[in-house]
Design an enzyme around this catalytic site. Structure first.
Site, mmCIF file in Angstrom:
data_model
loop_
_atom_site.group_PDB
_atom_site.id
_atom_site.type_symbol
_atom_site.label_atom_id
_atom_site.label_comp_id
_atom_site.label_asym_id
_atom_site.label_seq_id
_atom_site.Cartn_x
_atom_site.Cartn_y
_atom_site.Cartn_z
ATOM 1 N N HIS A 268 -31.774 44.696 0.977
ATOM 2 C CA HIS A 268 -32.925 44.288 1.813
ATOM 3 C C HIS A 268 -34.013 43.690 0.921
ATOM 4 C CE1 HIS A 268 -35.665 44.182 5.092
ATOM 5 N NE2 HIS A 268 -35.970 45.457 5.218
ATOM 6 N N HIS A 309 -27.151 36.698 5.183
ATOM 7 C CA HIS A 309 -28.181 37.326 6.022
ATOM 8 C C HIS A 309 -27.503 37.819 7.289
ATOM 9 C CE1 HIS A 309 -31.874 37.881 8.318
ATOM 10 N NE2 HIS A 309 -32.497 37.868 7.160
ATOM 11 N N ASP A 367 -35.079 35.655 -0.329
ATOM 12 C CA ASP A 367 -35.180 36.307 -1.646
ATOM 13 C C ASP A 367 -34.624 35.458 -2.772
ATOM 14 O OD1 ASP A 367 -34.516 39.022 0.317
ATOM 15 O OD2 ASP A 367 -36.293 38.915 -0.940
HETATM 16 C C1 SDX Z 1 -33.659 40.477 3.498
HETATM 17 O O1 SDX Z 1 -32.747 41.603 8.193
HETATM 18 C C2 SDX Z 1 -33.715 40.888 7.710
HETATM 19 O O2 SDX Z 1 -34.376 40.179 8.406
HETATM 20 C C3 SDX Z 1 -33.972 41.074 6.244
HETATM 21 C C4 SDX Z 1 -34.974 40.105 5.605
HETATM 22 C C5 SDX Z 1 -36.364 40.353 6.091
HETATM 23 O O3 SDX Z 1 -37.181 39.446 5.984
HETATM 24 O O4 SDX Z 1 -36.650 41.510 6.492
HETATM 25 O O5 SDX Z 1 -34.607 38.766 5.867
HETATM 26 C C6 SDX Z 1 -35.004 40.275 4.077
HETATM 27 O O6 SDX Z 1 -33.274 41.607 3.358
HETATM 28 C C7 SDX Z 1 -32.801 39.276 3.178
HETATM 29 C C8 SDX Z 1 -31.380 39.687 2.683
HETATM 30 C C9 SDX Z 1 -31.504 40.031 1.189
HETATM 31 N N1 SDX Z 1 -30.249 40.638 0.683
HETATM 32 C C10 SDX Z 1 -29.491 39.984 -0.207
HETATM 33 O O7 SDX Z 1 -29.682 38.822 -0.595
HETATM 34 C C11 SDX Z 1 -28.350 40.836 -0.744
HETATM 35 C C12 SDX Z 1 -27.054 40.008 -0.728
HETATM 36 N N2 SDX Z 1 -26.670 39.789 0.682
HETATM 37 C C13 SDX Z 1 -25.684 40.673 1.241
HETATM 38 O O8 SDX Z 1 -25.775 42.000 0.802
HETATM 39 C C14 SDX Z 1 -25.523 40.475 2.750
HETATM 40 O O9 SDX Z 1 -25.420 39.142 2.987
HETATM 41 C C15 SDX Z 1 -26.556 41.060 3.707
HETATM 42 C C16 SDX Z 1 -26.771 42.512 3.457
HETATM 43 C C17 SDX Z 1 -27.850 40.338 3.577
HETATM 44 C C18 SDX Z 1 -26.023 40.858 5.113
HETATM 45 O O10 SDX Z 1 -24.908 41.647 5.232
HETATM 46 P P1 SDX Z 1 -24.046 41.707 6.575
HETATM 47 O O11 SDX Z 1 -24.653 40.961 7.708
HETATM 48 O O12 SDX Z 1 -23.722 43.135 6.792
HETATM 49 O O13 SDX Z 1 -22.813 40.836 6.190
HETATM 50 P P2 SDX Z 1 -21.407 41.405 5.907
HETATM 51 O O14 SDX Z 1 -21.526 42.460 4.858
HETATM 52 O O15 SDX Z 1 -20.766 41.746 7.223
HETATM 53 O O16 SDX Z 1 -20.694 40.136 5.246
HETATM 54 C C19 SDX Z 1 -19.852 39.273 6.000
HETATM 55 C C20 SDX Z 1 -18.899 38.682 4.967
HETATM 56 C C21 SDX Z 1 -18.162 39.751 4.157
HETATM 57 O O17 SDX Z 1 -16.967 39.202 3.704
HETATM 58 P P3 SDX Z 1 -15.596 39.426 4.584
HETATM 59 O O18 SDX Z 1 -15.470 40.920 4.845
HETATM 60 O O19 SDX Z 1 -15.805 38.615 5.862
HETATM 61 O O20 SDX Z 1 -14.480 38.882 3.712
HETATM 62 O O21 SDX Z 1 -19.652 37.930 3.994
HETATM 63 C C22 SDX Z 1 -19.508 38.534 2.727
HETATM 64 C C23 SDX Z 1 -19.041 39.938 2.959
HETATM 65 O O22 SDX Z 1 -18.317 40.420 1.835
HETATM 66 N N3 SDX Z 1 -20.835 38.478 2.096
HETATM 67 C C24 SDX Z 1 -21.040 38.166 0.825
HETATM 68 C C25 SDX Z 1 -22.447 38.168 0.666
HETATM 69 N N4 SDX Z 1 -23.021 38.502 1.833
HETATM 70 C C26 SDX Z 1 -22.020 38.695 2.718
HETATM 71 N N5 SDX Z 1 -20.181 37.870 -0.208
HETATM 72 C C27 SDX Z 1 -20.751 37.592 -1.400
HETATM 73 N N6 SDX Z 1 -22.090 37.577 -1.616
HETATM 74 C C28 SDX Z 1 -22.960 37.857 -0.616
HETATM 75 N N7 SDX Z 1 -24.266 37.835 -0.840
#
Ligand code: SDX
Length: 432
Positions: A268, A309, A367
């Site tokens: 997050h 996201h 971010d």
């Molecule tokens: C913020 O919610 C908000 O509004 C938050 C925010 C706010 O202003 O409050 O916008 C701020 O928190 C932004 C997000 C910051 N986090 C990161 O940058 C951390 C890296 N991102 C990931 O951890 C992830 O993308 C999330 C946590 C942001 C979202 O996760 P989800 O929606 O649960 O996505 P998921 O885990 O279901 O992923 C779907 C697929 C998966 O692969 P498959 O199972 O389909 O093969 O996408 C992949 C994931 O493995 N994936 C990634 C990835 N993010 C998702 N693979 C590599 N790198 C990534 N960053």
């Protein structure tokens, strides 16, 4: 005339009677199935992570993840970031309308009148190790405000709610800046209320008693924009935390402290700090491929920080504004050849051409660039999420106030799908 559905029917393949559920439509965005009475039929819905669940109704922020849109009270984020300051946006989030000149000045003066902390609070900082993470200090000190400002904690009283909101907006920057000063071993710098919100924070962060400090106006404007971009974002993890804690009637200081704790997580708000650590680890454009490969490897828990996201399946509109702000700040500081920024832009380019990221609609989020801007401004990694928390306090308080003011609000109490042991009798320890 739109053909909006008004009813959904659940049918079962075991011949059980169908269940009819009302459907509700908002002003924008997805329609919802109203399942509030589903429990009476002996059935719950199952949605870990709330992927498809609207936990509340709200008038504050709207996100269209497919089109990459973000509105605060209907105003596009691009217009607010370009034309407003943080006080105007905070007023908008809290009151629903942008202030006129008189309202803006009154609001700004009210906030400025509360930027100092009770002098006893100094002692609380001294209870932490100097090398404590600023977020750990902020969780503790913001939570402790309820031990000092209990004259504004009757949440049923609208005036108390307003006073607490103003106190939090005014004091969280001071607490954040002092968390940094405490970490450095430098004396606390008191707020200078002739400065605007961004300049005041920069002064408390970077000034010392030994010399005059003049905030750079370009950097202050960029910092103001960072605050605006981070001010609110619908029902994200930390805002949902604030709402759930607040639903029990907990005081607003405890609610915001809980929000700070939730924001700290690297998935997050902690992602800005983690993104910069990742870029520092990548180090050189030649190593980008190695990290892209790791991000795609399911046996490796590495994720490309700053990408993806839960809601945006398009570019996070804040990331585009943040990228432009990067250019402005780096040019102002003569750092346009900043290797970290070049590395970030190359990483963004490669990722956005890679089938893994394209097929999963993983785009840079807010971010991805914010850390580079703040680092260029001399803000240490450890303070990135603290600044995110400072900005998001405006949204958290607005969302909390909206919930508490809703006569229909109830304590949040989700149910579960139980998968544990069925009833069994205890055996004496001699028989275990
Ligand atoms: C913020 O919610 C908000 O509004 C938050 C925010 C706010 O202003 O409050 O916008 C701020 O928190 C932004 C997000 C910051 N986090 C990161 O940058 C951390 C890296 N991102 C990931 O951890 C992830 O993308 C999330 C946590 C942001 C979202 O996760 P989800 O929606 O649960 O996505 P998921 O885990 O279901 O992923 C779907 C697929 C998966 O692969 P498959 O199972 O389909 O093969 O996408 C992949 C994931 O493995 N994936 C990634 C990835 N993010 C998702 N693979 C590599 N790198 C990534 N960053």
């Amino acid at each position: 005339m739109t053909n909006k559905p008004t009813k959904a029917t659940l049918t079962f393949d075991n011949g059980a009677a169908p269940i009819e559920l009302p459907m509700l439509s908002g002003s924008l965005g997805n329609d919802v199935i109203d399942i509030r009475n589903l429990g009476k039929h002996g059935i719950f819905t199952y949605d870990p992570g709330f992927m498809s669940t609207a936990a509340c109704n709200s008038n504050i922020t709207f996100i269209d993840g497919e089109r990459g849109l973000l509105y605060y009270r209907g105003y596009p984020i691009e217009q607010l970031a370009e034309h407003c300051n943080f006080m105007e946006v905070s007023y908008l989030l809290l009151h629903g309308e942008l202030p006129n000149a008189v309202e803006k000045q009154q609001f700004t003066d009210t906030i400025n009148g509360s930027t100092m902390l009770h002098d006893q609070l100094n002692n609380i900082f001294r209870g932490f190790r100097r090398d404590a993470h600023p977020m750990a200090v902020m969780v503790g000190v913001v939570g402790s405000l309820s031990a000092f400002y209990f004259d504004s904690m009757d949440i049923r009283d609208a005036k108390h709610r307003e006073v607490s909101a103003h106190r939090l907006l005014a004091k969280v920057p001071t607490i954040a800046a002092w968390s940094y000063k405490y970490n450095l071993g430098q004396p606390f710098m008191y707020p200078q209320n002739h400065l605007n919100y961004a300049e005041n924070f920069m002064h408390m962060m970077f000034a010392t008693p030994c010399e005059k400090y003049e905030p750079n106006p370009i950097l202050a404007k960029a910092f103001e924009r960072i605050l605006i971009l981070h001010a609110d974002h619908e029902q994200n993890a930390s805002t949902s935390t604030v709402r759930l804690v607040g639903s029990s009637g907990a005081n607003p200081f405890a609610c915001i402290s809980a929000g700070i704790a939730s924001l700290w997580g690297p998935a997050h708000g902690g992602a800005n700090e983690a993104t910069l650590k990742m870029l520092e680890e990548i180090g050189d454009i030649s190593r980008i491929g190695e990290f892209i490969k790791r991000a795609k490897d399911k046996t490796d828990n590495f994720r490309l920080m700053g990408f993806g996201h839960r809601v945006y399946r398009n570019m996070d509109p804040r990331a585009a504004i943040m990228r432009n702000t990067c250019h402005e700040v780096l040019d102002e500081l003569g750092l346009h050849d900043d290797p970290m920024f070049k590395l970030a832009m190359e990483l963004e380019k490669i990722a956005l051409e890679d089938e893994y990221f394209v097929s999963r609609k993983l785009y840079p989020n807010v971010d991805f660039y914010s850390g580079i801007v703040m680092r260029a401004m001399g803000i240490p990694n450890s303070m990135f999420t603290a600044i995110f928390a400072l900005a998001r306090t405006a949204g958290w308080i607005a969302q909390w106030s909206e919930m508490i003011s809703d006569a229909e609000h109830k304590i949040g109490r989700p149910r579960q799908l139980y998968t544990g042991s069925e009833r069994r009798d205890l055996r004496p320890i001699s028989e275990r």
